[in-house]
Design an enzyme around this catalytic site. Structure first.
Site, PDB file in Angstrom:
ATOM      1  CE  LYS A   1      -4.260   1.430   2.311  1.00  0.00           C
ATOM      2  NZ  LYS A   1      -5.039   1.654   1.099  1.00  0.00           N
TER       3      LYS A   1
HETATM    4  N1  PMP Z   1      -7.541  -2.454  -2.938  1.00  0.00           N
HETATM    5  C1  PMP Z   1      -7.082  -1.200  -2.909  1.00  0.00           C
HETATM    6  C2  PMP Z   1      -6.403  -0.642  -4.114  1.00  0.00           C
HETATM    7  C3  PMP Z   1      -7.243  -0.427  -1.759  1.00  0.00           C
HETATM    8  O1  PMP Z   1      -6.801   0.822  -1.714  1.00  0.00           O
HETATM    9  C4  PMP Z   1      -7.912  -0.970  -0.644  1.00  0.00           C
HETATM   10  C5  PMP Z   1      -8.111  -0.141   0.590  1.00  0.00           C
HETATM   11  N2  PMP Z   1      -7.024  -0.248   1.464  1.00  0.00           N
HETATM   12  C6  PMP Z   1      -8.364  -2.290  -0.725  1.00  0.00           C
HETATM   13  C7  PMP Z   1      -8.164  -3.008  -1.891  1.00  0.00           C
HETATM   14  C8  PMP Z   1      -9.048  -2.940   0.438  1.00  0.00           C
HETATM   15  O2  PMP Z   1      -8.109  -3.172   1.474  1.00  0.00           O
HETATM   16  P1  PMP Z   1      -8.539  -3.148   3.009  1.00  0.00           P
HETATM   17  O3  PMP Z   1      -9.702  -4.020   3.135  1.00  0.00           O
HETATM   18  O4  PMP Z   1      -7.332  -3.677   3.711  1.00  0.00           O
HETATM   19  O5  PMP Z   1      -8.819  -1.742   3.362  1.00  0.00           O
END
Ligand code: PMP
Length: 313
Positions: A160
């Protein structure tokens, strides 16, 4: 979304007023997007105490995102967890969204990070349903983005990282310009990847299906929670690559994400998904998710990290 109620920010080990939490224009992270971050939700629970949802998993992902880019975060996960609890307490939030960010600061602007320090800041603020309260109930309208999701051989899709989000920004901006609620990105081979900030699930003949790390997705913490919830509810769950047709012919579909929570998809471009509304299985998974985050379901209490209010500024 509003930042108006944020009084305090945590920055490099100290709680500072909002106005002092600034970044210099020479910061490497500003120029090149060299940073990693997390999004974590804190919910008000039945017990009356706020609790962070799956804090450990988020902090572990933060550390592994940093490791991919070779950033050394100068705080342990325990220290970051304590900082997050302190920040929520001093701001007086009962529920909020928490954004830790570790970015390269100022030392040089060569592309190689060289001696740029890793700066760490944490924000917290009230953030309502990311895709809208109506979206949670009735589903959102997604569109297939003309922008493809980058492949893991181009950028580490499971990290991320700040700069990687320019891809998402292109997709969501295009979706909004064309009147949709969210953009859905295909991978370089034309298979389904994910939303600009969400993972994707489809439901067919009672089976809950989502794609996997090889499909150029971020491994979402909410995705993992939805898989566990679906299994606990007795549904068959499968992880496999998905074609666009799998979505268009699905009985139901939904997005998951920390910001988006569990949001049904009611249509994709001009095509209705299932009955064009929140499906029955989606509704069950969504309801159990909201029970879990607010401490109403003992099976998932392990996911909650209570915010201990001990510190005052
Ligand atoms: N994909 C992307 C590109 C994201 O930015 C997110 C948000 N963090 C997610 C999937 C979902 O991840 P999470 O459930 O850990 O927030």
């Amino acid at each position: 979304m509003s930042f108006e109620n944020i009084e305090w920010i945590w920055k490099n080990g100290k709680i500072v007023p909002w106005s002092e939490a600034t970044v210099h224009v020479s910061a490497h992270g500003l120029h090149y997007g060299s940073g990693v971050f997390e999004g974590i939700r804190c919910y008000e629970t039945e017990a009356g105490q706020p609790a962070l949802f799956r804090l450990n998993e988020h902090l572990e992902r933060l550390q592994s995102s940093a490791a991919v880019y070779n950033f050394k975060i100068p705080y342990s996960n325990d220290q970051l967890a304590e900082a997050i609890c302190e920040l929520i307490s001093v701001n007086g939030f009962k529920s909020c969204y928490v954004r830790p960010i570790c970015y390269l600061g100022s030392a040089s602007l060569g592309l190689h990070p060289g001696k740029c320090p890793v700066e760490v800041a944490i924000m917290a603020w009230s953030w309502a349903a990311y895709l809208g309260a109506d979206g949670l109930e009735n589903g959102i309208r997604a569109t297939v983005s003309p922008w493809r999701k980058f492949h893991s051989s181009m950028m580490p899709t499971t990290a991320k990282a700040c700069g990687q989000y320019l891809n998402s920004i292109l997709a969501v901006s295009d979706a909004f310009e064309r009147g949709f609620d969210e953009g859905l990105l295909l991978d370089q081979n034309g298979r389904l990847a994910e939303g600009s900030g969400e993972n994707l699930f489809v439901i067919k003949d009672g089976k809950v299906i989502t794609n996997k790390a090889d499909d150029s997705i971020l491994m979402g913490v909410t995705r993992d929670a939805a898989v566990e919830i679906a299994k606990a509810l007795g549904f068959a769950v499968e992880t496999k690559s998905l074609e666009l047709d799998d979505l268009l012919n699905a009985d139901e579909a939904f997005f998951t994400g920390t910001a988006a929570e569990v949001t049904p998809i009611r249509s994709v471009d001009d095509q209705t998904i299932g009955e064009g509304k929140r499906g029955a299985i989606t509704e069950k998974i969504q309801k159990t998710f909201f029970d879990a985050v607010s401490g109403r379901d003992d099976r998932f209490r392990k996911w909650l990290h209570p915010v201990v209010r001990s510190v005052t500024v």
